[in-house]
Design an enzyme around this catalytic site. Structure first.
Site, PDB file in Angstrom:
ATOM      1  N   GLU A 114     -21.575  46.074 -21.347  1.00 36.77           N
ATOM      2  CA  GLU A 114     -20.727  46.265 -22.526  1.00 36.77           C
ATOM      3  C   GLU A 114     -21.233  47.437 -23.362  1.00 36.77           C
ATOM      4  O   GLU A 114     -22.441  47.653 -23.489  1.00 36.77           O
ATOM      5  CB  GLU A 114     -20.715  44.990 -23.363  1.00 36.77           C
ATOM      6  N   GLU A 118     -18.186  48.411 -33.294  1.00 40.81           N
ATOM      7  CA  GLU A 118     -17.692  47.266 -34.047  1.00 40.81           C
ATOM      8  C   GLU A 118     -17.680  47.625 -35.529  1.00 40.81           C
ATOM      9  O   GLU A 118     -18.665  48.125 -36.063  1.00 40.81           O
ATOM     10  CB  GLU A 118     -18.571  46.044 -33.788  1.00 40.81           C
TER      11      GLU A 118
END
Length: 336
Positions: A114, A118
């Protein structure tokens, strides 16, 4: 519509932060076509909370009291350059999380990789914060979070957020300026993402952790919260989802591997990190008494960080286990 991608640092010399100035450098990815939503993406949850505008060139995803929303690339990719211009919700946004990230969690449930941008909302009068993270080979217990303050208002206009992922390095960019680099080392082993991933964009309720450890929740009287995405770029080596084979070889992969940072770019990145980075896992002695192998704290000013990895005088910016929480929230929202 053509989209100029120049991977060089660009600063306004009049700003007190931006102390370095340089001429543009020609990039191997000088011209990239943006995609419409239908050309490269599919909705993954949220029903009517995803809206297409400008013939699918702009995407609005919304969080309300019923659900969030999200979309993903139609293809898996093995290395490439991935980008979107994003405008975040304004006003009171505590507990709201907007994510722009790459993952293969659906394919490799226990060994997933990943790469994350964010964006963490805040109460009125407080700025949004930003977090980047890297996971490799399912190492969710080992977070590589870094948090930053913005040096602009991300709710007033669109800003470009980009991820370069090649065999040897990962670079996160904002408005074509690098803010973080992860270089593959032998010591990292499988912690360096090395399997095909999809690109995702989501908005969801992170009330349990996102603002001061969950102190401030999403207040739905300010809903709907709308995140806007434009200038969508998927420039990578697509792979066959069945056998993960790819026709993208040789010169194409070399384009990504050839992108590095000039001394001016690196100086610009370090200036941003020195001023705006508020948490780094490399300085978090409470979580990692022995720094993770890729941490080279000698290149940055470690004396400004406390034992918990937070910038001294800025302890409100504690890290969060964002990626695991985001995946759980997405599954819940998708089931509503």
């Amino acid at each position: 519509m053509g989209y100029s991608i120049s991977l060089f640092f660009f600063f306004f010399c009049a700003s007190p932060l931006f102390i370095f100035c340089s001429h543009a450098v020609t990039s191997p990815l000088e011209s990239i076509e943006t995609l419409s939503f239908e050309e490269g993406y599919t909705q993954i949850f949220g029903d009517s909370n995803l809206m297409l505008l400008r013939d699918g060139k702009t995407v609005h995803i919304t969080l309300d009291e019923n659900t969030g929303a999200g979309f993903a690339s139609q293809d898996l990719y093995f290395h490439g350059f991935f980008s979107a211009s994003i405008k975040l919700p304004s006003d009171y946004a505590a507990g709201v999380v907007v994510a722009f990230y790459m993952s293969n969690g659906d394919t490799y449930e226990k060994t997933h990789d990943e790469l994350d941008f964010e964006f963490l909302g805040n109460v009125r009068g407080k700025e949004w914060r930003m977090q980047t993270n890297v996971y490799g080979n399912g190492s969710t217990s080992v977070g590589r979070e870094e948090r930053y303050d913005f040096w602009f208002d991300p709710t007033e206009d669109f800003h470009q957020y980009s991820i370069l992922w090649s065999h040897d390095r990962i670079i996160f960019y904002i408005d074509n300026t690098p803010i973080r680099e992860i270089v593959r080392t032998e010591a990292m082993g499988g912690a360096f993402p090395s399997k095909p991933m999809s690109l995702y964009a989501t908005i969801w309720d992170g009330s349990t952790w996102a603002t001061l450890g969950g102190r401030y929740k999403v207040n739905y009287k300010y809903a709907p919260y709308v995140a806007e995405f434009a200038d969508l770029v998927l420039h990578g080596c697509s792979v066959n989802p069945m056998d993960h084979s790819s026709a993208c070889e040789g010169a194409e992969t070399a384009r990504y591997d050839s992108i590095t940072m000039s001394p001016d770019q690196r100086a610009a990145m370090m200036a941003i990190r020195k001023k705006e980075m508020t948490y780094s896992y490399c300085y978090d002695r409470e979580r990692y008494p022995i720094p993770l192998p890729e941490c080279d704290t000698g290149r940055e000013v470690g004396r400004f960080f406390g034992a918990d990895g937070s910038k001294l005088g800025d302890r409100r910016h504690r890290h969060g286990r964002a990626s695991r929480q985001r995946r759980t929230a997405s599954r819940i929202d998708a089931a509503i």
